[in-house]
Design a protein around this motif. Structure first.
Motif, PDB file in Angstrom:
ATOM      1  N   CYS A  94       0.828  -1.201   0.000  1.00 34.72           N
ATOM      2  CA  CYS A  94       0.000   0.000   0.000  1.00 34.72           C
ATOM      3  C   CYS A  94       0.871   1.264   0.000  1.00 34.72           C
ATOM      4  CB  CYS A  94      -0.920  -0.025   1.218  1.00 34.72           C
ATOM      5  SG  CYS A  94      -1.976   1.412   1.414  1.00 34.72           S
ATOM      6  N   LEU A  95       1.865   1.284   0.857  1.00 40.30           N
ATOM      7  CA  LEU A  95       2.762   2.435   0.936  1.00 40.30           C
ATOM      8  C   LEU A  95       3.522   2.619  -0.368  1.00 40.30           C
ATOM      9  CD1 LEU A  95       4.024   4.756   2.476  1.00 40.30           C
ATOM     10  CD2 LEU A  95       5.638   3.117   3.486  1.00 40.30           C
ATOM     11  N   ALA A  96       4.021   1.532  -0.950  1.00 42.60           N
ATOM     12  CA  ALA A  96       4.741   1.613  -2.222  1.00 42.60           C
ATOM     13  C   ALA A  96       3.836   2.169  -3.318  1.00 42.60           C
ATOM     14  CB  ALA A  96       5.286   0.244  -2.619  1.00 42.60           C
ATOM     15  N   GLU A  97       2.591   1.735  -3.337  1.00 40.84           N
ATOM     16  CA  GLU A  97       1.627   2.236  -4.320  1.00 40.84           C
ATOM     17  C   GLU A  97       1.477   3.753  -4.204  1.00 40.84           C
ATOM     18  OE1 GLU A  97      -1.674   1.822  -7.137  1.00 40.84           O
ATOM     19  OE2 GLU A  97      -0.272   0.303  -6.457  1.00 40.84           O
ATOM     20  N   ALA A  98       1.307   4.228  -2.987  1.00 40.49           N
ATOM     21  CA  ALA A  98       1.121   5.666  -2.765  1.00 40.49           C
ATOM     22  C   ALA A  98       2.369   6.462  -3.127  1.00 40.49           C
ATOM     23  CB  ALA A  98       0.730   5.919  -1.313  1.00 40.49           C
ATOM     24  N   LEU A  99       3.534   5.952  -2.778  1.00 38.70           N
ATOM     25  CA  LEU A  99       4.781   6.671  -3.067  1.00 38.70           C
ATOM     26  C   LEU A  99       5.101   6.659  -4.555  1.00 38.70           C
ATOM     27  CD1 LEU A  99       6.880   5.418  -0.043  1.00 38.70           C
ATOM     28  CD2 LEU A  99       6.109   7.781  -0.428  1.00 38.70           C
ATOM     29  N   ASP A 100       4.995   5.501  -5.187  1.00 37.26           N
ATOM     30  CA  ASP A 100       5.329   5.410  -6.614  1.00 37.26           C
ATOM     31  C   ASP A 100       4.364   6.206  -7.481  1.00 37.26           C
ATOM     32  OD1 ASP A 100       7.665   3.922  -6.415  1.00 37.26           O
ATOM     33  OD2 ASP A 100       6.635   2.001  -6.599  1.00 37.26           O
ATOM     34  N   ASN A 101       3.137   6.344  -7.049  1.00 36.44           N
ATOM     35  CA  ASN A 101       2.136   7.084  -7.820  1.00 36.44           C
ATOM     36  C   ASN A 101       1.916   8.494  -7.282  1.00 36.44           C
ATOM     37  OD1 ASN A 101       1.318   5.077  -9.829  1.00 36.44           O
ATOM     38  ND2 ASN A 101       0.808   3.910  -8.009  1.00 36.44           N
ATOM     39  N   GLN A 102       2.721   8.871  -6.306  1.00 36.92           N
ATOM     40  CA  GLN A 102       2.664  10.198  -5.686  1.00 36.92           C
ATOM     41  C   GLN A 102       1.228  10.601  -5.341  1.00 36.92           C
ATOM     42  OE1 GLN A 102       5.045  13.018  -7.858  1.00 36.92           O
ATOM     43  NE2 GLN A 102       6.803  11.653  -7.849  1.00 36.92           N
ATOM     44  N   ILE A 103       0.549   9.688  -4.653  1.00 34.95           N
ATOM     45  CA  ILE A 103      -0.812   9.954  -4.196  1.00 34.95           C
ATOM     46  C   ILE A 103      -0.731  11.002  -3.100  1.00 34.95           C
ATOM     47  CG2 ILE A 103      -2.856   8.969  -3.104  1.00 34.95           C
ATOM     48  CD1 ILE A 103      -2.120   6.321  -4.533  1.00 34.95           C
ATOM     49  N   GLU A 104      -1.447  12.075  -3.288  1.00 34.04           N
ATOM     50  CA  GLU A 104      -1.292  13.239  -2.422  1.00 34.04           C
ATOM     51  C   GLU A 104      -2.184  13.246  -1.196  1.00 34.04           C
ATOM     52  OE1 GLU A 104      -1.334  16.913  -4.526  1.00 34.04           O
ATOM     53  OE2 GLU A 104      -0.110  16.121  -6.153  1.00 34.04           O
ATOM     54  N   TRP A 105      -3.250  12.497  -1.172  1.00 33.67           N
ATOM     55  CA  TRP A 105      -4.215  12.610  -0.074  1.00 33.67           C
ATOM     56  C   TRP A 105      -4.412  11.291   0.642  1.00 33.67           C
ATOM     57  CZ3 TRP A 105      -4.779  17.502   0.695  1.00 33.67           C
ATOM     58  CH2 TRP A 105      -4.719  18.379  -0.366  1.00 33.67           C
ATOM     59  N   GLY A 106      -4.705  11.388   1.917  1.00 31.94           N
ATOM     60  CA  GLY A 106      -5.082  10.226   2.702  1.00 31.94           C
ATOM     61  C   GLY A 106      -3.923   9.516   3.368  1.00 31.94           C
ATOM     62  N   VAL A 107      -4.288   8.569   4.197  1.00 27.04           N
ATOM     63  CA  VAL A 107      -3.316   7.703   4.868  1.00 27.04           C
ATOM     64  C   VAL A 107      -3.176   6.443   4.025  1.00 27.04           C
ATOM     65  CG1 VAL A 107      -2.867   6.319   6.927  1.00 27.04           C
ATOM     66  CG2 VAL A 107      -3.806   8.626   7.157  1.00 27.04           C
ATOM     67  N   TRP A 108      -1.962   6.152   3.638  1.00 24.53           N
ATOM     68  CA  TRP A 108      -1.639   4.960   2.848  1.00 24.53           C
ATOM     69  C   TRP A 108      -0.447   4.277   3.507  1.00 24.53           C
ATOM     70  CZ3 TRP A 108      -3.707   3.547  -2.075  1.00 24.53           C
ATOM     71  CH2 TRP A 108      -4.682   4.414  -2.561  1.00 24.53           C
ATOM     72  N   GLY A 109      -0.552   2.986   3.737  1.00 22.60           N
ATOM     73  CA  GLY A 109       0.559   2.245   4.309  1.00 22.60           C
ATOM     74  C   GLY A 109       1.007   2.767   5.655  1.00 22.60           C
ATOM     75  N   GLY A 110       0.098   3.389   6.377  1.00 18.23           N
ATOM     76  CA  GLY A 110       0.417   3.901   7.705  1.00 18.23           C
ATOM     77  C   GLY A 110       1.107   5.250   7.720  1.00 18.23           C
ATOM     78  N   MET A 111       1.137   5.932   6.581  1.00 16.93           N
ATOM     79  CA  MET A 111       1.786   7.235   6.514  1.00 16.93           C
ATOM     80  C   MET A 111       0.819   8.284   5.962  1.00 16.93           C
ATOM     81  SD  MET A 111       5.630   6.355   5.226  1.00 16.93           S
ATOM     82  CE  MET A 111       6.346   7.836   5.937  1.00 16.93           C
ATOM     83  N   THR A 112       0.924   9.466   6.509  1.00 18.96           N
ATOM     84  CA  THR A 112       0.109  10.585   6.040  1.00 18.96           C
ATOM     85  C   THR A 112       0.732  11.174   4.776  1.00 18.96           C
ATOM     86  OG1 THR A 112       1.336  12.255   7.274  1.00 18.96           O
ATOM     87  CG2 THR A 112      -0.509  11.168   8.426  1.00 18.96           C
ATOM     88  N   GLU A 113      -0.018  12.053   4.135  1.00 19.06           N
ATOM     89  CA  GLU A 113       0.528  12.699   2.934  1.00 19.06           C
ATOM     90  C   GLU A 113       1.783  13.509   3.263  1.00 19.06           C
ATOM     91  OE1 GLU A 113      -3.144  15.143   4.211  1.00 19.06           O
ATOM     92  OE2 GLU A 113      -2.824  13.050   3.724  1.00 19.06           O
ATOM     93  N   ARG A 114       1.807  14.126   4.416  1.00 20.55           N
ATOM     94  CA  ARG A 114       2.979  14.911   4.818  1.00 20.55           C
ATOM     95  C   ARG A 114       4.213  14.013   4.997  1.00 20.55           C
ATOM     96  NH1 ARG A 114       2.938  19.152   9.833  1.00 20.55           N
ATOM     97  NH2 ARG A 114       4.566  20.450   8.994  1.00 20.55           N
ATOM     98  N   GLU A 115       4.025  12.876   5.637  1.00 20.38           N
ATOM     99  CA  GLU A 115       5.132  11.934   5.837  1.00 20.38           C
ATOM    100  C   GLU A 115       5.625  11.381   4.502  1.00 20.38           C
ATOM    101  OE1 GLU A 115       3.793  10.324  10.239  1.00 20.38           O
ATOM    102  OE2 GLU A 115       2.890   9.430   8.453  1.00 20.38           O
ATOM    103  N   ARG A 116       4.695  11.091   3.602  1.00 22.38           N
ATOM    104  CA  ARG A 116       5.096  10.587   2.288  1.00 22.38           C
ATOM    105  C   ARG A 116       5.834  11.654   1.477  1.00 22.38           C
ATOM    106  NH1 ARG A 116      -0.173   8.889   2.456  1.00 22.38           N
ATOM    107  NH2 ARG A 116      -0.748  10.194   0.682  1.00 22.38           N
ATOM    108  N   ARG A 117       5.380  12.893   1.548  1.00 21.06           N
ATOM    109  CA  ARG A 117       6.081  13.965   0.830  1.00 21.06           C
ATOM    110  C   ARG A 117       7.521  14.092   1.307  1.00 21.06           C
ATOM    111  NH1 ARG A 117       1.133  16.815   1.141  1.00 21.06           N
ATOM    112  NH2 ARG A 117       1.837  17.921   2.988  1.00 21.06           N
TER     113      ARG A 117
END
Length: 98
Positions: free
Chosen positions: A43-66
């Motif tokens: 889930c986290l890899a999906e959000a990071l690789d696709n630069q998903i900007e909103w929501g909690v993915w893989g236990g991380m917020t958008e701010r943490e992923r950015r």
């Protein structure tokens, strides 16, 4: 082992989307849903690789992923996280990058 079709196994599959796309302190509640999820890494890899900007993915917020994306903008996060899982350090990977 990496799970290609991870969404049916996600801990949040029965959750309402509004639970995962929240702001402020409510994000901590959303992140708790990710604890112990069998496909949290995918889930986290999906959000990071696709630069998903909103929501909690893989236990991380958008701010943490950015923050992770700024540190390694050209990374293939699937590869990074899959390799970390293989080495047994997947749980430490996202945390240590904060």
């Amino acid at each position: 082992m990496w799970v290609e079709d991870w969404t049916p196994r996600a801990a949040c599959r029965a959750a309402q989307p509004d639970q995962l796309f929240v702001r402020g302190a409510e994000q901590n509640k959303a992140k708790q849903l990710c604890q112990g999820c069998p496909v949290r890494t995918e889930c986290l890899a999906e959000a990071l690789d696709n630069q998903i900007e909103w929501g909690v993915w893989g236990g991380m917020t958008e701010r943490e992923r950015r923050a992770l994306l700024r540190r390694r903008p050209a990374a293939s996060w699937r590869s990074v996280l899959e390799n970390a899982r293989t080495r047994g350090t997947v749980e430490a990977a996202p945390v240590s990058a904060r």
